[in-house]
Each structure stands twice: as C-alpha cells, then as structure tokens.
Design a protein around this motif. Sequence first.
Motif, PDB file in Angstrom:
ATOM      1  N   ARG A 181      -8.238  -4.923   3.649  1.00  0.00           N
ATOM      2  CA  ARG A 181      -7.803  -4.067   4.761  1.00  0.00           C
ATOM      3  C   ARG A 181      -6.423  -3.466   4.513  1.00  0.00           C
ATOM      4  NH1 ARG A 181     -10.200  -8.502   7.591  1.00  0.00           N
ATOM      5  NH2 ARG A 181      -8.179  -9.384   8.212  1.00  0.00           N
ATOM      6  N   MET A 182      -5.821  -3.760   3.393  1.00  0.00           N
ATOM      7  CA  MET A 182      -4.503  -3.217   3.075  1.00  0.00           C
ATOM      8  C   MET A 182      -4.608  -1.803   2.523  1.00  0.00           C
ATOM      9  SD  MET A 182      -2.572  -6.446   1.253  1.00  0.00           S
ATOM     10  CE  MET A 182      -1.044  -5.479   1.123  1.00  0.00           C
ATOM     11  N   ARG A 183      -3.492  -1.065   2.584  1.00  0.00           N
ATOM     12  CA  ARG A 183      -3.447   0.229   1.914  1.00  0.00           C
ATOM     13  C   ARG A 183      -3.383  -0.025   0.417  1.00  0.00           C
ATOM     14  NH1 ARG A 183       1.435   4.413   2.945  1.00  0.00           N
ATOM     15  NH2 ARG A 183       1.319   3.375   4.964  1.00  0.00           N
ATOM     16  N   GLN A 184      -4.347   0.488  -0.321  1.00  0.00           N
ATOM     17  CA  GLN A 184      -4.476   0.163  -1.736  1.00  0.00           C
ATOM     18  C   GLN A 184      -4.093   1.362  -2.603  1.00  0.00           C
ATOM     19  OE1 GLN A 184      -8.387  -1.514  -2.373  1.00  0.00           O
ATOM     20  NE2 GLN A 184      -8.224  -2.771  -0.525  1.00  0.00           N
ATOM     21  N   VAL A 185      -3.326   1.073  -3.647  1.00  0.00           N
ATOM     22  CA  VAL A 185      -2.822   2.124  -4.531  1.00  0.00           C
ATOM     23  C   VAL A 185      -3.075   1.735  -5.986  1.00  0.00           C
ATOM     24  CG1 VAL A 185      -1.064   2.927  -2.916  1.00  0.00           C
ATOM     25  CG2 VAL A 185      -0.516   1.093  -4.536  1.00  0.00           C
ATOM     26  N   LYS A 186      -2.930   2.723  -6.855  1.00  0.00           N
ATOM     27  CA  LYS A 186      -3.141   2.510  -8.293  1.00  0.00           C
ATOM     28  C   LYS A 186      -2.165   3.384  -9.064  1.00  0.00           C
ATOM     29  CE  LYS A 186      -6.681   6.066  -8.204  1.00  0.00           C
ATOM     30  NZ  LYS A 186      -8.092   6.425  -8.460  1.00  0.00           N
ATOM     31  N   LEU A 187      -1.937   3.010 -10.305  1.00  0.00           N
ATOM     32  CA  LEU A 187      -1.138   3.826 -11.218  1.00  0.00           C
ATOM     33  C   LEU A 187      -2.087   4.614 -12.099  1.00  0.00           C
ATOM     34  CD1 LEU A 187       1.610   1.302 -12.377  1.00  0.00           C
ATOM     35  CD2 LEU A 187       1.968   3.348 -10.992  1.00  0.00           C
ATOM     36  N   ILE A 188      -1.920   5.910 -12.136  1.00  0.00           N
ATOM     37  CA  ILE A 188      -2.811   6.715 -12.982  1.00  0.00           C
ATOM     38  C   ILE A 188      -2.096   7.256 -14.215  1.00  0.00           C
ATOM     39  CG2 ILE A 188      -4.311   7.354 -11.066  1.00  0.00           C
ATOM     40  CD1 ILE A 188      -2.929  10.090 -11.051  1.00  0.00           C
ATOM     41  N   ALA A 189      -0.772   7.217 -14.223  1.00  0.00           N
ATOM     42  CA  ALA A 189      -0.013   7.673 -15.392  1.00  0.00           C
ATOM     43  C   ALA A 189       0.721   6.475 -15.973  1.00  0.00           C
ATOM     44  CB  ALA A 189       0.957   8.786 -15.006  1.00  0.00           C
ATOM     45  N   LEU A 193       2.884 -15.435   4.779  1.00  0.00           N
ATOM     46  CA  LEU A 193       2.298 -14.341   4.005  1.00  0.00           C
ATOM     47  C   LEU A 193       1.469 -13.377   4.843  1.00  0.00           C
ATOM     48  CD1 LEU A 193       1.881 -13.085   1.212  1.00  0.00           C
ATOM     49  CD2 LEU A 193      -0.001 -14.701   0.830  1.00  0.00           C
ATOM     50  N   GLU A 194       0.772 -13.869   5.834  1.00  0.00           N
ATOM     51  CA  GLU A 194      -0.127 -13.003   6.605  1.00  0.00           C
ATOM     52  C   GLU A 194       0.570 -11.802   7.232  1.00  0.00           C
ATOM     53  OE1 GLU A 194      -3.436 -13.309  10.220  1.00  0.00           O
ATOM     54  OE2 GLU A 194      -2.801 -15.115   9.137  1.00  0.00           O
ATOM     55  N   PRO A 195       1.750 -11.967   7.849  1.00  0.00           N
ATOM     56  CA  PRO A 195       2.429 -10.775   8.394  1.00  0.00           C
ATOM     57  C   PRO A 195       2.769  -9.740   7.327  1.00  0.00           C
ATOM     58  CG  PRO A 195       3.380 -12.792   9.289  1.00  0.00           C
ATOM     59  CD  PRO A 195       2.481 -13.202   8.159  1.00  0.00           C
ATOM     60  N   ILE A 196       3.072 -10.207   6.118  1.00  0.00           N
ATOM     61  CA  ILE A 196       3.389  -9.272   5.031  1.00  0.00           C
ATOM     62  C   ILE A 196       2.157  -8.460   4.653  1.00  0.00           C
ATOM     63  CG2 ILE A 196       4.134  -9.085   2.625  1.00  0.00           C
ATOM     64  CD1 ILE A 196       5.744 -11.641   3.020  1.00  0.00           C
ATOM     65  N   ALA A 214       1.281  -5.792   7.270  1.00  0.00           N
ATOM     66  CA  ALA A 214       2.273  -4.757   7.569  1.00  0.00           C
ATOM     67  C   ALA A 214       1.836  -3.399   7.035  1.00  0.00           C
ATOM     68  CB  ALA A 214       3.622  -5.145   6.973  1.00  0.00           C
ATOM     69  N   SER A 215       2.152  -2.363   7.790  1.00  0.00           N
ATOM     70  CA  SER A 215       1.749  -1.007   7.402  1.00  0.00           C
ATOM     71  C   SER A 215       2.497  -0.517   6.172  1.00  0.00           C
ATOM     72  CB  SER A 215       1.998  -0.043   8.564  1.00  0.00           C
ATOM     73  OG  SER A 215       3.380  -0.026   8.907  1.00  0.00           O
ATOM     74  N   TYR A 216       3.641  -1.096   5.882  1.00  0.00           N
ATOM     75  CA  TYR A 216       4.441  -0.660   4.738  1.00  0.00           C
ATOM     76  C   TYR A 216       4.142  -1.463   3.470  1.00  0.00           C
ATOM     77  CZ  TYR A 216       7.170  -4.506   6.715  1.00  0.00           C
ATOM     78  OH  TYR A 216       7.551  -5.712   7.236  1.00  0.00           O
ATOM     79  N   SER A 217       3.137  -2.339   3.516  1.00  0.00           N
ATOM     80  CA  SER A 217       2.745  -3.101   2.323  1.00  0.00           C
ATOM     81  C   SER A 217       1.680  -2.342   1.544  1.00  0.00           C
ATOM     82  CB  SER A 217       2.224  -4.483   2.722  1.00  0.00           C
ATOM     83  OG  SER A 217       3.260  -5.279   3.256  1.00  0.00           O
ATOM     84  N   LEU A 218       1.841  -2.289   0.239  1.00  0.00           N
ATOM     85  CA  LEU A 218       0.919  -1.568  -0.642  1.00  0.00           C
ATOM     86  C   LEU A 218       0.318  -2.544  -1.640  1.00  0.00           C
ATOM     87  CD1 LEU A 218       3.189   1.517  -1.488  1.00  0.00           C
ATOM     88  CD2 LEU A 218       1.466   1.358   0.327  1.00  0.00           C
ATOM     89  N   LEU A 219      -0.996  -2.618  -1.688  1.00  0.00           N
ATOM     90  CA  LEU A 219      -1.673  -3.483  -2.652  1.00  0.00           C
ATOM     91  C   LEU A 219      -1.972  -2.687  -3.912  1.00  0.00           C
ATOM     92  CD1 LEU A 219      -3.068  -6.169  -3.431  1.00  0.00           C
ATOM     93  CD2 LEU A 219      -5.160  -5.235  -2.405  1.00  0.00           C
TER      94      LEU A 219
END
Length: 293
Positions: free
Chosen positions: A173-181, A107-110, A113-118
């Motif tokens: 430390r991951m790139r974090q995203v959210k749904l607003i619509a 799991l740690e490499p996932i 990874a720069s392409y993983s979005l939390l």
Amino acid sequence: MLDNKNKSTNASEEETELWQDFLSITPDPPERRDKCESCKRPQVVCWCPSLPHPPLIVKSSVVILQHPAEEKRTLRTALMLQLGLSAGTCVVYKGKRFPSPRNQHELEPILKASYSLLLYPSKTSVPLETIKQQIISGSVPPPGPPATFTLVLIDGTWPQAKAIYASSPLLHRMRQVKLIAAGCSDYIIRTQPTEGCLSTLETAAQSLALLEDRPELRELLVKPLHMLCKYQLDNGAVEHQSKEFRIKQQQYPKQIGKRLNRLLNYSAICRKESKGAEVDLTTSILYCEQEKT
C-alpha cells in the motif's frame, strides 16, 4: 626377548612425548586479528578511512528492511550507508515480515506515512526521477511533516526480497518507486545479474542524490565500496562482469533460467524508459541488492 623389551621402551617413550606435546597445547584460542569498532572488519581491511568525515547530513531519511541472512555476509554494504550518514538518518530493521510484533509500534507509522517511498520495482512503481517533477507540477502532494522523504529499501537477495514483499501487506500500500537510470554497479567483485543492478549502498546513495538535488552524494557515500573492492582486487580477487554482459558476449556457461530471463527483460525495459520510451511494465527486478552468486 631383548628386542621386545627395546620395542616396548621405544613405544613408551613415544607415548610420553605425545602426551608432553598434548599438554603443551595452550587452552586459549589463537589470537584473532584486531577488528575495527565501527565496521567490524579486521583492521587491515577496514574501509572506515574512506567514510565521509563528518558523516553527511541530508534532509531525507533511510529505512532498510533487512533479511536476517544479510547480517552474516562479510561483504554487505548497508553498514557503509549507516556510517556514512549522520546518526539516526539510516535505520535497519531485521526480519522476514514487516512490520513485526517486535517493531510494529515504531515501524508501522513510517510505512503508512505519505512521504515514505518504497524502492521496489513492482508493476505500479513509478520512476523516482519523476517524483520531484510531479510535486512541482502539483500532480502529487509534497511530503508532509517532517517535510522530508523517507526511503524504504529491502535488503536481501531477489528471492529473499520477493518473499519479504509478499509477506508484508503494508508494503503493497506504499507509494512505490524505482530507479530507471541506475547505470552500472561499482561493486565489481560480485557478479551482477544485469547491467542495472546496484547494491543497497549504491541504490540509496543515488536515490538521495536525486531527491536532495546533490549529485555529489553518490560519490561520497560509495567511497568505502571502492576501497573494499580495491583491497579485494589487490589481494587476488578478479573483476566480475554482469551475467547480461557475458550473455551478450556469448560467454555465459549456463542455460538462462526463467528468473534471469525476467531480469534481463526488465533491464531492457528500464533502458527504454530512461530514454523516454513508453513501455508496459510487465516484469520486475530488485535494485536494492544485487543477486548473490
């Protein structure tokens, strides 16, 4: 004397009958209803016929970090997502801290990874809807090998998800995203805190539809949820309105607590953001799974 003898005889006969009844009880447990091999639900309430056939193939992948308590819930939706996507596309890890010694190597490499979005609406998260726009404009790098995104969702109640996030420094430390619509949930047999709260299935389905530019993905993936809700409603369940709706209609019977108040504030913020308004993100809500009530 004769009466006492008759009473003794009757008592003996009753005792004999009781023992005979007891001995006639089968040692085997009663037969249970046959269960579906895939969804693990009784055949009469199996939602597998509504799954996409064949399972959907998408470029992105999904990783679900699931609280152990979710596995015991009968109306969970993560399994619908796993079965609706091609094998290996959606992977579930169970625990209260991630990565754990049991899954760290995998799991740690996932998570790094720069392409993983939390998908977690923290103060630093950005709308998922803008990710592709930012890649096109060059403001953020495109996903690396394997040239696809990995969506990471936390599956649990809001307190459980918050605890998982707090105890997992790597998630911060991951790139974090959210749904607003997000719109309103189709999980109408559960009470949502606000109008924008979605189940794990709905969150992933809507996110994949956005990232893959395939709007039909959401409808195809949530069909099992529709089938589940219809069966429940046909058999005595009632349609639930969100707490936010009931508050607006002055129908909410309880005092509004601090946590619900934060969720209501965040819901209002997201609605403003979805309309293009610039606001300061000061509160948070978990879209990955509606608050269980």
